[in-house]
Enzyme design. Structure first.
Site, PDB file in Angstrom:
ATOM      1  N   THR A 113     -31.340 -27.791 -20.085  1.00  0.00           N
ATOM      2  CA  THR A 113     -30.798 -26.503 -20.539  1.00  0.00           C
ATOM      3  C   THR A 113     -31.672 -25.968 -21.673  1.00  0.00           C
ATOM      4  O   THR A 113     -32.584 -26.653 -22.123  1.00  0.00           O
ATOM      5  CB  THR A 113     -29.352 -26.649 -21.085  1.00  0.00           C
ATOM      6  OG1 THR A 113     -29.401 -27.478 -22.249  1.00  0.00           O
ATOM      7  CG2 THR A 113     -28.404 -27.246 -20.061  1.00  0.00           C
ATOM      8  N   GLY A 156     -26.227 -22.424 -19.792  1.00  0.00           N
ATOM      9  CA  GLY A 156     -26.186 -23.865 -19.647  1.00  0.00           C
ATOM     10  C   GLY A 156     -24.899 -24.429 -19.064  1.00  0.00           C
ATOM     11  O   GLY A 156     -24.356 -23.919 -18.078  1.00  0.00           O
ATOM     12  N   TYR A 207     -31.585 -36.938 -33.346  1.00  0.00           N
ATOM     13  CA  TYR A 207     -30.288 -36.464 -32.853  1.00  0.00           C
ATOM     14  C   TYR A 207     -29.136 -36.838 -33.784  1.00  0.00           C
ATOM     15  O   TYR A 207     -27.976 -36.685 -33.442  1.00  0.00           O
ATOM     16  CB  TYR A 207     -30.066 -37.052 -31.439  1.00  0.00           C
ATOM     17  CG  TYR A 207     -29.063 -36.332 -30.588  1.00  0.00           C
ATOM     18  CD1 TYR A 207     -29.347 -35.105 -29.999  1.00  0.00           C
ATOM     19  CD2 TYR A 207     -27.812 -36.893 -30.345  1.00  0.00           C
ATOM     20  CE1 TYR A 207     -28.424 -34.459 -29.199  1.00  0.00           C
ATOM     21  CE2 TYR A 207     -26.873 -36.244 -29.540  1.00  0.00           C
ATOM     22  CZ  TYR A 207     -27.193 -35.030 -28.972  1.00  0.00           C
ATOM     23  OH  TYR A 207     -26.276 -34.382 -28.167  1.00  0.00           O
ATOM     24  N   LYS A 220     -20.718 -35.356 -32.576  1.00  0.00           N
ATOM     25  CA  LYS A 220     -20.057 -35.672 -31.288  1.00  0.00           C
ATOM     26  C   LYS A 220     -19.120 -36.872 -31.445  1.00  0.00           C
ATOM     27  O   LYS A 220     -18.066 -36.931 -30.814  1.00  0.00           O
ATOM     28  CB  LYS A 220     -21.105 -35.927 -30.203  1.00  0.00           C
ATOM     29  CG  LYS A 220     -21.930 -34.706 -29.821  1.00  0.00           C
ATOM     30  CD  LYS A 220     -21.074 -33.576 -29.259  1.00  0.00           C
ATOM     31  CE  LYS A 220     -21.922 -32.434 -28.736  1.00  0.00           C
ATOM     32  NZ  LYS A 220     -21.118 -31.282 -28.266  1.00  0.00           N
TER      33      LYS A 220
HETATM   34  N1  LIG Z   1     -27.828 -30.229 -22.270  1.00  0.00           N
HETATM   35  C1  LIG Z   1     -27.561 -31.526 -22.378  1.00  0.00           C
HETATM   36  O1  LIG Z   1     -28.343 -32.422 -21.998  1.00  0.00           O
HETATM   37  C2  LIG Z   1     -26.236 -31.961 -22.936  1.00  0.00           C
HETATM   38  C3  LIG Z   1     -25.873 -33.308 -22.814  1.00  0.00           C
HETATM   39  C4  LIG Z   1     -24.651 -33.718 -23.309  1.00  0.00           C
HETATM   40  C5  LIG Z   1     -23.795 -32.813 -23.914  1.00  0.00           C
HETATM   41  N2  LIG Z   1     -24.198 -31.513 -24.031  1.00  0.00           N
HETATM   42  C6  LIG Z   1     -23.245 -30.591 -24.670  1.00  0.00           C
HETATM   43  O2  LIG Z   1     -22.929 -29.573 -23.754  1.00  0.00           O
HETATM   44  C7  LIG Z   1     -22.635 -28.378 -24.476  1.00  0.00           C
HETATM   45  C8  LIG Z   1     -23.500 -27.239 -23.979  1.00  0.00           C
HETATM   46  O3  LIG Z   1     -24.847 -27.624 -24.118  1.00  0.00           O
HETATM   47  P1  LIG Z   1     -26.020 -26.779 -23.445  1.00  0.00           P
HETATM   48  O4  LIG Z   1     -27.167 -27.701 -23.349  1.00  0.00           O
HETATM   49  O5  LIG Z   1     -25.508 -26.077 -22.239  1.00  0.00           O
HETATM   50  O6  LIG Z   1     -26.318 -25.721 -24.616  1.00  0.00           O
HETATM   51  P2  LIG Z   1     -27.085 -24.300 -24.591  1.00  0.00           P
HETATM   52  O7  LIG Z   1     -27.737 -24.064 -23.276  1.00  0.00           O
HETATM   53  O8  LIG Z   1     -27.919 -24.305 -25.817  1.00  0.00           O
HETATM   54  O9  LIG Z   1     -25.883 -23.263 -24.764  1.00  0.00           O
HETATM   55  C9  LIG Z   1     -25.135 -23.282 -25.936  1.00  0.00           C
HETATM   56  C10 LIG Z   1     -23.976 -22.332 -25.767  1.00  0.00           C
HETATM   57  O10 LIG Z   1     -23.152 -22.431 -26.941  1.00  0.00           O
HETATM   58  C11 LIG Z   1     -22.969 -21.127 -27.468  1.00  0.00           C
HETATM   59  N3  LIG Z   1     -22.781 -21.192 -28.918  1.00  0.00           N
HETATM   60  C12 LIG Z   1     -23.567 -21.800 -29.838  1.00  0.00           C
HETATM   61  N4  LIG Z   1     -23.037 -21.655 -31.066  1.00  0.00           N
HETATM   62  C13 LIG Z   1     -21.893 -20.942 -30.912  1.00  0.00           C
HETATM   63  C14 LIG Z   1     -20.914 -20.458 -31.801  1.00  0.00           C
HETATM   64  N5  LIG Z   1     -20.994 -20.703 -33.118  1.00  0.00           N
HETATM   65  N6  LIG Z   1     -19.872 -19.753 -31.294  1.00  0.00           N
HETATM   66  C15 LIG Z   1     -19.773 -19.511 -29.977  1.00  0.00           C
HETATM   67  N7  LIG Z   1     -20.686 -19.934 -29.078  1.00  0.00           N
HETATM   68  C16 LIG Z   1     -21.735 -20.638 -29.550  1.00  0.00           C
HETATM   69  C17 LIG Z   1     -24.200 -20.347 -27.052  1.00  0.00           C
HETATM   70  O11 LIG Z   1     -23.880 -18.951 -27.080  1.00  0.00           O
HETATM   71  P3  LIG Z   1     -25.050 -17.814 -27.108  1.00  0.00           P
HETATM   72  O12 LIG Z   1     -25.725 -17.894 -25.766  1.00  0.00           O
HETATM   73  O13 LIG Z   1     -24.307 -16.559 -27.322  1.00  0.00           O
HETATM   74  O14 LIG Z   1     -25.962 -18.200 -28.233  1.00  0.00           O
HETATM   75  C18 LIG Z   1     -24.410 -20.906 -25.639  1.00  0.00           C
HETATM   76  O15 LIG Z   1     -23.573 -20.255 -24.718  1.00  0.00           O
HETATM   77  C19 LIG Z   1     -22.827 -28.719 -25.948  1.00  0.00           C
HETATM   78  O16 LIG Z   1     -21.608 -29.137 -26.493  1.00  0.00           O
HETATM   79  C20 LIG Z   1     -23.798 -29.886 -25.889  1.00  0.00           C
HETATM   80  O17 LIG Z   1     -23.754 -30.691 -27.033  1.00  0.00           O
HETATM   81  C21 LIG Z   1     -25.380 -31.053 -23.562  1.00  0.00           C
END
Ligand SMILES: NC(=O)c1ccc[n+]([C@@H]2O[C@H](COP(=O)([O-])OP(=O)(O)OC[C@H]3O[C@@H](n4cnc5c(N)ncnc54)[C@H](OP(=O)(O)O)[C@@H]3O)[C@@H](O)[C@H]2O)c1
Length: 254
Positions: A192, A17, A154, A161
């Site tokens: 993602t 992601g 959420y 956050k």
């Molecule tokens: N997607 C959205 O629309 C969106 C919008 C705003 C903000 N965000 C923020 O952007 C960030 C990434 O989101 P995403 O959507 O890309 O998430 P994602 O695809 O679910 O990926 C999550 C990542 O975090 C890692 N992770 C989870 N728990 C962990 C832990 N305890 N220690 C180390 N690594 C850990 C996972 O590792 P593994 O692969 O090894 O499990 C993965 O690499 C987050 O902070 C999310 O809140 C996302």
């Protein structure tokens, strides 16, 4: 042109992601990368191969960022291998999607540990290495609209956050004069693994065009990574404790 040659960047949750996009963007700009993951070993190794092919130094580190000991061990490894830490992207997050009435203590604690306490563990254990950064060290925390908006299912993540943003600003107050910038990138909806798991994902994705001002040009992980790149670079040396929203304008109108 942003040139991060010679910088060492740690990206938490870099296996997938938005974290993966950040790691690749920082590597493209010249940084050596420490790619953290917790479960997705194969995915992390694949990202590392791409970074290596760019000619950058890359290390893959399994660590649960919600655990103090894991963060300290990861920083010890970074110190031994790279000798310093220039950029920390605190991206990893968890939480699950559920109504407020269904939030449990376990769910709350896990969400806050991973999404908030991790930043504290990482900055505390990485502080000494960030003091050795070439130029100002940069910390970028990844947040979302849930920090200030009420979104269905959420509440746990949104509350975490809001806390993350506040902790980042308080760290900025304490560390700004110690050669460290701490800022926030607040992202809109990106397709993602995590957002595909939202119970009402179809409606969310369907509503994107009407909320954004970009028509059907949807926000991508790479768009978020571009903002992270700016806040990781010397171009943002005078930006401190701020939140940069990247959402195509979705939050501007009601
Ligand atoms: N997607 C959205 O629309 C969106 C919008 C705003 C903000 N965000 C923020 O952007 C960030 C990434 O989101 P995403 O959507 O890309 O998430 P994602 O695809 O679910 O990926 C999550 C990542 O975090 C890692 N992770 C989870 N728990 C962990 C832990 N305890 N220690 C180390 N690594 C850990 C996972 O590792 P593994 O692969 O090894 O499990 C993965 O690499 C987050 O902070 C999310 O809140 C996302």
């Amino acid at each position: 042109m942003i040139d991060l040659t010679g910088k060492t960047a740690l990206v938490t949750g870099g296996s997938r992601g938005i974290g993966k996009a950040c790691a690749l963007r920082l590597a493209e700009a010249g940084a050596d990368i420490v790619l953290n993951y917790v479960t997705s070993s194969a995915a992390a190794e694949e990202v590392a191969e791409v970074i290596q092919a760019m000619g950058r130094d890359v290390a893959v580190v399994k660590a649960d960022v919600s655990e103090k000991d894991d963060c300290e061990s990861m920083m010890q490894f970074i110190g031994e291998k790279f000798g310093k830490l220039d950029i920390l992207v605190s991206n990893a997050a968890t939480g699950g999607f559920r109504p407020m009435l269904a939030i449990t203590q376990k769910n709350f604690e896990m969400t806050m540990k991973t999404n908030v306490m991790a930043l504290i563990h990482l900055v505390q254990s990485g502080f000494r290495l960030m003091q050795k950064a070439s130029g100002r060290a940069k910390v970028v925390a990844i947040s979302s609209h849930g920090s200030h908006m009420a979104l269905p299912m959420y509440g746990a993540v949104g509350g975490s956050k809001a806390a993350l943003e506040s902790f980042t600003r308080h760290f900025a107050l304490e560390l700004g004069d110690k050669n460290i910038n701490l800022n926030i990138v607040k992202a809109g909806l990106v397709d993602t693994d995590s957002t595909r798991r939202i119970p009402y994902a179809d409606q969310l994705f369907a509503a994107r065009a009407s909320r954004s001002m970009m028509g059907d040009r949807y926000l991508t992980a790479e768009d978020v990574a571009n903002c992270v790149l700016f806040l990781s670079s010397p171009l943002s040396d005078l930006v401190q404790g701020e939140t940069l929203t990247v959402d195509g304008g979705a939050a501007v109108h009601a």
